[in-house]
Design an enzyme around this catalytic site. Structure first.
Site, PDB file in Angstrom:
ATOM      1  N   LYS A 179       0.840  -1.204   0.000  1.00 11.72           N
ATOM      2  CA  LYS A 179       0.000   0.000   0.000  1.00 11.72           C
ATOM      3  C   LYS A 179       0.877   1.258   0.000  1.00 11.72           C
ATOM      4  O   LYS A 179       2.079   1.185   0.254  1.00 11.72           O
ATOM      5  CB  LYS A 179      -0.911  -0.003   1.230  1.00 11.72           C
ATOM      6  N   ARG A 223     -10.161   0.888  16.216  1.00 13.24           N
ATOM      7  CA  ARG A 223     -10.130   1.749  15.040  1.00 13.24           C
ATOM      8  C   ARG A 223     -11.140   1.179  14.054  1.00 13.24           C
ATOM      9  O   ARG A 223     -12.162   1.770  13.786  1.00 13.24           O
ATOM     10  CB  ARG A 223      -8.694   1.766  14.479  1.00 13.24           C
ATOM     11  N   TYR A 263      17.784  29.952   5.247  1.00 13.68           N
ATOM     12  CA  TYR A 263      16.559  30.677   5.625  1.00 13.68           C
ATOM     13  C   TYR A 263      16.443  30.787   7.145  1.00 13.68           C
ATOM     14  O   TYR A 263      16.702  29.818   7.869  1.00 13.68           O
ATOM     15  CB  TYR A 263      15.330  29.926   5.130  1.00 13.68           C
ATOM     16  N   MET A 290      13.439  23.923  -0.208  1.00  7.17           N
ATOM     17  CA  MET A 290      12.662  23.026  -1.075  1.00  7.17           C
ATOM     18  C   MET A 290      13.561  22.105  -1.892  1.00  7.17           C
ATOM     19  O   MET A 290      13.283  20.922  -2.043  1.00  7.17           O
ATOM     20  CB  MET A 290      11.764  23.849  -2.004  1.00  7.17           C
TER      21      MET A 290
END
Ligand SMILES: *Cc1c(COP(=O)(O)O)cnc(C)c1O
Length: 363
Positions: free
Chosen positions: A35, A132, A257, A305
């Site tokens: 998955k 759950r 930054y 990024m």
């Protein structure tokens, strides 16, 4: 040369880890859980390795299963979250997807969807304490008998449950769940499935007839501390890039930054083509280890990024073009996840599309 950021996926390590999972549970069959794009590794590539080894694969939802069928994967595929609408019951019957039923609504949906090309295979989920999904108390037994009586449901119904704390080796909660599950399923004479990776590695009484290894297939231990069997796992993904810039700065100058890293001495800073857009979290703190030229060096400054910066003052001879490992065989993804307050599952499944996967050791 193209941008060097990439996730190298060692398919032989995946095969090794599956074989370890299977060898630890000789009386059970291990599904291949693929998955979430095989925990970020690429579900089609992972499924191709696991298909010849596993009795069935497992994903969360039908979209993931259909992607595997489109790629030519033919083994049964368990839908761990079950059907969301009755059309999925029909597709499951057509495509040999096995449906988890984890609540009354799903049992009813399966019961009502009667016109199927062939009987659909169902797994029932018992809630033994995770709270759950899963049927509780008598509902499990009633649902089992309901499904068992339906001609459009295949005869063998696996009863499963999921552990809440199997990675906590000094807690007795897993024992309680095992006992609760035994009570709930007593007399049903149904095949069982209890164990995820932590169950396989640490709770032999929980092996049942089918196991469901996920994270261990990808070489990451589900445990916070070393554990005998988990030490035999091999990392599948190596997230790497290269140094694309080098500079020397003076004590008191800052990097990146927000100027979150301040040089305490004259420092050599290496800039690496890897950022949060490539799956390396922005929250990663200063000091997190990265691996350059056979040594560990600390992250220095905020991750951007497309780039991050490393203090390589204490490493000899770093040059532009040198390979940098962010996690993999030298710095484990568990260690990196721990540094940023999460778990390997999250770092791996978040790996974005932009990061090219390079598959090695297929055969
Ligand atoms: C994801 C999942 C697993 C695999 O768990 P790991 O901890 O990754 O081994 C097993 N069972 C179910 C129901 C799951 O959703």
């Amino acid at each position: 040369m193209s941008r060097p950021a990439k996730a190298t996926v060692d398919l032989d390590a995946l095969r090794h880890n599956y074989q370890l999972a299977q060898s630890l549970t000789p009386n059970a069959k291990a599904l291949g859980v693929v998955k979430a794009n095989a925990y970020g590794h690429g579900s089609v590539a992972a499924a191709k390795v696991l298909e010849p080894l596993a009795p069935a694969l497992a994903v969360a939802c039908i979209e993931e299963a259909l992607e595997l069928r489109e790629a030519g994967i033919r083994k049964p595929i368990v839908l761990l979250e079950g059907p969301f609408e009755s059309s999925e019951v029909i597709t499951a019957s057509e495509q040999d997807f096995w449906l988890m039923a984890g609540g009354k609504e799903q049992v009813e949906m399966i019961a009502k969807t009667t016109s199927l090309p062939k009987p659909v295979t169902c797994w029932l989920k018992a809630d033994s304490g995770m709270h759950r999904l899963g049927l509780m108390g008598d509902e499990l037994r009633n649902s089992y008998h309901t499904l068992k009586a339906l001609p459009h449901v295949a005869d063998e119904i696996v009863v499963s449950t999921h552990f809440a704390a199997a990675d906590e080796l000094d807690s007795d909660f897993t024992q309680q769940q095992i006992a609760c599950f035994a009570d709930m399923t007593e007399g049903l004479n149904a095949p069982t499935s209890l164990a995820n990776s932590a169950g396989i590695l640490a709770w032999p009484e929980a092996h049942g007839n089918f196991t469901r290894p996920g994270i261990m297939l990808y070489g990451s231990s589900p445990f916070p501390a070393p554990q005998a069997h988990a030490d035999q796992l091999k990392a599948v993904m190596s997230l790497t890039s290269a140094v694309i810039g080098l500079r020397t700065i003076e004590a008191g100058e800052t990097v990146g930054y927000g100027r979150s890293w301040i040089a305490q001495r004259r420092s050599v800073i290496a800039t690496v083509a890897m950022g949060y857009g490539d799956g390396y979290p922005r929250q990663m703190p200063n000091g997190t280890p990265v691996f350059i030229n056979g040594q560990r060096a600390p992250l220095a400054g905020r991750v951007s990024m497309d780039m991050l910066t490393v203090d390589v003052t204490d490493i000899n001879n770093v040059m532009v073009g040198d390979i940098v490992e962010l996690w993999g065989k030298n710095v484990s993804v568990n260690e990196v996840a721990d540094a940023v307050g999460t778990i390997s599952y999250e770092l791996l499944t978040r790996m974005p599309l932009r990061t090219p996967r390079l598959y090695v050791n297929a055969y």
